[in-house]
Design an enzyme around this catalytic site. Sequence first.
Site, PDB file in Angstrom:
ATOM      1  N   TYR A 135       0.819  -1.221   0.000  1.00 29.73           N
ATOM      2  CA  TYR A 135       0.000   0.000   0.000  1.00 29.73           C
ATOM      3  C   TYR A 135       0.851   1.268   0.000  1.00 29.73           C
ATOM      4  CZ  TYR A 135      -4.554  -2.220   0.932  1.00 29.73           C
ATOM      5  OH  TYR A 135      -5.715  -2.947   0.844  1.00 29.73           O
ATOM      6  N   LYS A 187       4.588 -14.324   0.950  1.00 27.99           N
ATOM      7  CA  LYS A 187       4.642 -15.047  -0.322  1.00 27.99           C
ATOM      8  C   LYS A 187       6.087 -14.923  -0.795  1.00 27.99           C
ATOM      9  CE  LYS A 187       2.800 -17.257  -3.811  1.00 27.99           C
ATOM     10  NZ  LYS A 187       2.192 -18.597  -3.731  1.00 27.99           N
ATOM     11  N   ASP A 220      -1.312 -18.197  -0.087  1.00 23.77           N
ATOM     12  CA  ASP A 220      -2.318 -19.071  -0.714  1.00 23.77           C
ATOM     13  C   ASP A 220      -2.689 -20.217   0.222  1.00 23.77           C
ATOM     14  OD1 ASP A 220       0.304 -19.909  -1.073  1.00 23.77           O
ATOM     15  OD2 ASP A 220       0.033 -20.612  -3.140  1.00 23.77           O
ATOM     16  N   ASP A 244      -5.264  -7.491   4.474  1.00 19.39           N
ATOM     17  CA  ASP A 244      -6.555  -6.988   3.990  1.00 19.39           C
ATOM     18  C   ASP A 244      -7.411  -8.138   3.481  1.00 19.39           C
ATOM     19  OD1 ASP A 244      -8.543  -5.198   2.971  1.00 19.39           O
ATOM     20  OD2 ASP A 244      -7.645  -5.436   0.982  1.00 19.39           O
ATOM     21  N   ASP A 248     -10.897 -10.296   5.332  1.00 20.01           N
ATOM     22  CA  ASP A 248     -12.246 -10.516   4.798  1.00 20.01           C
ATOM     23  C   ASP A 248     -12.630 -11.990   4.918  1.00 20.01           C
ATOM     24  OD1 ASP A 248     -12.524  -7.804   4.040  1.00 20.01           O
ATOM     25  OD2 ASP A 248     -13.575  -8.361   2.196  1.00 20.01           O
TER      26      ASP A 248
HETATM   27  C1  IPM Z   1     -10.084  -2.202   4.560  1.00 21.95           C
HETATM   28  C2  IPM Z   1     -10.482  -1.694   3.227  1.00 21.95           C
HETATM   29  C3  IPM Z   1      -9.460  -0.684   2.763  1.00 21.95           C
HETATM   30  C4  IPM Z   1      -8.117  -1.331   2.723  1.00 21.95           C
HETATM   31  C5  IPM Z   1      -9.765  -0.109   1.413  1.00 21.95           C
HETATM   32  C6  IPM Z   1     -11.137   0.480   1.391  1.00 21.95           C
HETATM   33  C7  IPM Z   1      -8.692   0.849   0.984  1.00 21.95           C
HETATM   34  O1  IPM Z   1     -10.626  -2.731   2.306  1.00 21.95           O
HETATM   35  O2  IPM Z   1      -9.956  -1.402   5.503  1.00 21.95           O
HETATM   36  O3  IPM Z   1      -9.887  -3.409   4.693  1.00 21.95           O
HETATM   37  O4  IPM Z   1      -7.812  -2.079   1.800  1.00 21.95           O
HETATM   38  O5  IPM Z   1      -7.350  -1.096   3.641  1.00 21.95           O
HETATM   39 MN    MN Z   2     -10.450  -4.700   3.216  1.00 19.53          MN
END
Ligand code: IPM
Ligand code: MN
Length: 353
Positions: A135, A187, A220, A244, A248
């Site tokens: 990032y 990775k 992975d 990130d 999720d």
């Molecule tokens: C998160 C979000 C952000 C990130 C995006 C919206 C930039 O996905 O906080 O996980 O990737 O950090």
């Molecule tokens: Mn995210």
Amino acid sequence: MKTFSVAVIPGDGVGKEVVPQAIRALDAAASRYGSHLHYEQFDWGADYYFRHGRMMPENALELLRGKDAIFLGAIGHPKIADHITLNGLLLPIRRTFDQFANVRPAVLYKGVRSPLSNPGEIDMLVVRENTEGEYAQVGGFVHQDHPGEVAIQTGVFTRQGVERVVRFAFELARKRNRKKRLTSVTKSNAQGFGLVLWDRVFQMVAAEYPDIETESLLVDAAAMNFIRRPASFDVVVASNLFGDILSDISAIIAGSIGLAASANLDPTRRYPSMFEPVHGSAPDIAGRGIVNPMAQILSGGMMLEHLGLEEAAAKVERAVAAVLEEGNALTPDLGGSGTTVEVTDAVIRAIEA
Ligand code: IPM
Ligand code: MN
């Protein structure tokens, strides 16, 4: 009475719905344990952008700097490119205030159904490096808009940046005192510089924590194992992008992204830390009063903990857990038909009980 100053940025979409509700819950918890949160609201985000051509004012970071904490809803609007909204607000805050540890718990609460058929007990924390890595926004375009256009995007991994987040994760594994396991995710077989440095630093720091069992996974394999054996994880540390993505996965296997809280921490406490749900502005359901407020409420609980209000923080989490277990006030993401306000009311009743 102890008072804390909190900057509030509801932001866009469902952020505007969950933040005021979460504040009601936080106030109930804070007042129950004899402290007070003083809020200053900032109307930054997409609407601000439509009026001013930027996501937040030029002096925004100065306005935030002196606060004890930042409470953020969500940022993002279908009519504005995501890289503008995010590079205009969220990412500069994380970087400027050196919030290098993004802590994302995933707990499968009683009463909540995981999409996995046999999840076991999920109680893990993803610690995501939050200021550099993939990032870092280092790179550029050459021959822009021509057929021969080139884009270069560089990941930045510093020894200091890796070491501090890895060390933070080891400390957390120790402090949690659960499985005392730390998994590092990279990775390094494919990305032979930045993530090889990461692996080396991880090994080096691990030597200082003989009481913590370690594991190194490629991302992975980690993605697969989050699904296959989620109960085996305790604390997981990963780079900005991998953390990130993995957070999720950890959110959804614990039932709903509507329950996933996060804390962007500057553990040195030089700067304010920021607390926000993992979910985004969810324009598809915004304005309907049905968004799950629990991720925002739990993020607020993490804020109370960071402010030193441990009892109030624990009460917030227990209250959410109780409402989930009862199952009477649930939003549609959890299979219920409750509204954002009804769910918050139930959480507040549990906080006050
Ligand atoms: C998160 C979000 C952000 C990130 C995006 C919206 C930039 O996905 O906080 O996980 O990737 O950090
Ligand atoms: Mn995210």
